[in-house]
Design a protein around this motif. Structure first.
Motif, mmCIF file in Angstrom:
data_model
loop_
_atom_site.group_PDB
_atom_site.id
_atom_site.type_symbol
_atom_site.label_atom_id
_atom_site.label_comp_id
_atom_site.label_asym_id
_atom_site.label_seq_id
_atom_site.Cartn_x
_atom_site.Cartn_y
_atom_site.Cartn_z
ATOM 1 N N ARG A 113 27.913 -22.379 -16.061
ATOM 2 C CA ARG A 113 26.481 -22.424 -16.364
ATOM 3 C C ARG A 113 26.127 -23.673 -17.172
ATOM 4 O O ARG A 113 25.043 -24.249 -17.007
ATOM 5 C CB ARG A 113 26.062 -21.168 -17.126
ATOM 6 C CG ARG A 113 26.171 -19.885 -16.287
ATOM 7 C CD ARG A 113 25.620 -18.685 -17.039
ATOM 8 N NE ARG A 113 25.799 -17.450 -16.308
ATOM 9 C CZ ARG A 113 25.304 -16.273 -16.700
ATOM 10 N NH1 ARG A 113 24.624 -16.192 -17.830
ATOM 11 N NH2 ARG A 113 25.508 -15.182 -15.992
ATOM 12 N N SER A 158 23.464 -26.365 -15.923
ATOM 13 C CA SER A 158 22.357 -26.732 -16.817
ATOM 14 C C SER A 158 22.291 -28.237 -17.015
ATOM 15 O O SER A 158 21.212 -28.835 -17.017
ATOM 16 C CB SER A 158 22.541 -26.034 -18.170
ATOM 17 O OG SER A 158 21.534 -26.417 -19.073
ATOM 18 N N TYR A 164 24.437 -22.417 -24.203
ATOM 19 C CA TYR A 164 25.762 -22.643 -23.637
ATOM 20 C C TYR A 164 26.500 -23.738 -24.395
ATOM 21 O O TYR A 164 27.725 -23.677 -24.567
ATOM 22 C CB TYR A 164 25.663 -22.982 -22.152
ATOM 23 C CG TYR A 164 25.184 -21.818 -21.317
ATOM 24 C CD1 TYR A 164 25.643 -20.518 -21.570
ATOM 25 C CD2 TYR A 164 24.270 -21.990 -20.290
ATOM 26 C CE1 TYR A 164 25.194 -19.450 -20.820
ATOM 27 C CE2 TYR A 164 23.819 -20.918 -19.531
ATOM 28 C CZ TYR A 164 24.283 -19.651 -19.807
ATOM 29 O OH TYR A 164 23.842 -18.585 -19.066
#
Length: 277
Positions: free
Chosen positions: A39, A43, A216
């Motif tokens: 992720r 991103s 994240y």
């Protein structure tokens, strides 16, 4: 630590930390880490920060040597990777719900205007007035992405918050438009509903959007720190960036006469550079 090597170069530690983290990706028992790294990579690509995940992690790891990083990392350590993913999902849902509410009101307002055939050329203040404001609300997500103004300007407020509000105020000065009296009240109600959303919840919305873009990175920063600490411990090296923190801990916890005595046993001569500081 007495029997250790002080590691001045950060690059070696960062390289080992990134390498250690990437070696865990895709391995059994590290499903959460794998998902977070994936992720994080997606991103970065969406934010046009590049496709090189190793370089992105390397750049991220450099923050571990920033002043005040210890306190920051201590706060991050309270959360697991699963916690970060849950927070990310919750914040995304909040943002999506908020966007839908604003866009639904914008669509309703634009529907009233289109229903009577009223275009921007017929409206008070034209492109700088309420027509464009409601159009931006109808496409709220696009407006946010394109960084369009979401502020209620004085031209819009002066129409709907006017004590003498009526359908005539929707039209350009000295003009009328058929049907404005019919939509005047529902349009005003929509305006105040949007205003309420922009005045308060907008702060929470912006905060959630900011956190979504950082979560994240925050999660992986803690993982990189663990990798770096593990490597340093296994190889008996201490980052030079830890020097001040470790010295401060000794000074705070040990009586000064004891500190002086221990130093005197090991060091007989001292050179103090930049003494004026």
């Amino acid at each position: 630590p007495v029997n250790c090597e002080w590691m001045i170069e950060q690059d070696d530690l960062i390289e080992h930390a990134v390498s250690g983290l990437m070696s865990l990706v895709g391995t059994p028992g590290n499903e959460a880490l794998t998902e977070v790294v994936n992720r994080f990579a997606v991103s970065n690509m969406e934010d046009t920060k590049g496709f090189d995940i190793v370089q992105s992690l390397t750049d991220l790891a450099k923050q571990l040597f920033s002043e005040g990083a210890d306190a920051y990392l201590h706060s991050l350590s309270r959360y697991s990777l699963a916690d970060y993913m849950e927070m990310h999902a919750a914040y995304r849902k909040y943002c999506a719900d908020y966007e839908q509410r604003v866009e639904a009101l914008g669509t309703k307002a634009m529907g009233l205007l289109r229903g009577i055939g009223m275009g921007v050329e017929h409206c008070n203040r034209g492109k700088t007035g309420f027509y464009s404001f409601f159009a931006r609300m109808e496409s709220f997500r696009d407006s946010v992405r394109d960084k369009k103004s979401l502020i209620i300007n004085s031209y819009v407020a002066n129409v709907f918050e006017n004590a003498d509000y009526s359908g005539d105020l929707l039209c350009k000065p000295k003009t009328t438009f058929p049907g404005t009296d019919d939509i005047a009240q529902p349009l005003r109600e929509i305006y105040f509903q949007i205003k309420e959303l922009l005045d308060g919840p907008m702060v929470d919305y912006n905060t959630c959007r900011l956190l979504i873009g950082r979560l994240y990175s925050m999660a992986l920063l803690g993982e990189l720190d663990r990798q770096m600490r593990a490597y340093a411990k296994d190889n008996e090296v201490v980052p030079i960036s830890d020097f001040n923190r470790l010295i401060n801990k000794v000074v705070q916890e040990e009586p000064m006469p004891f500190v002086y005595e221990r130093l005197d046993r090991r060091y007989h001569n001292f050179l103090i550079d930049e003494f004026q500081d």
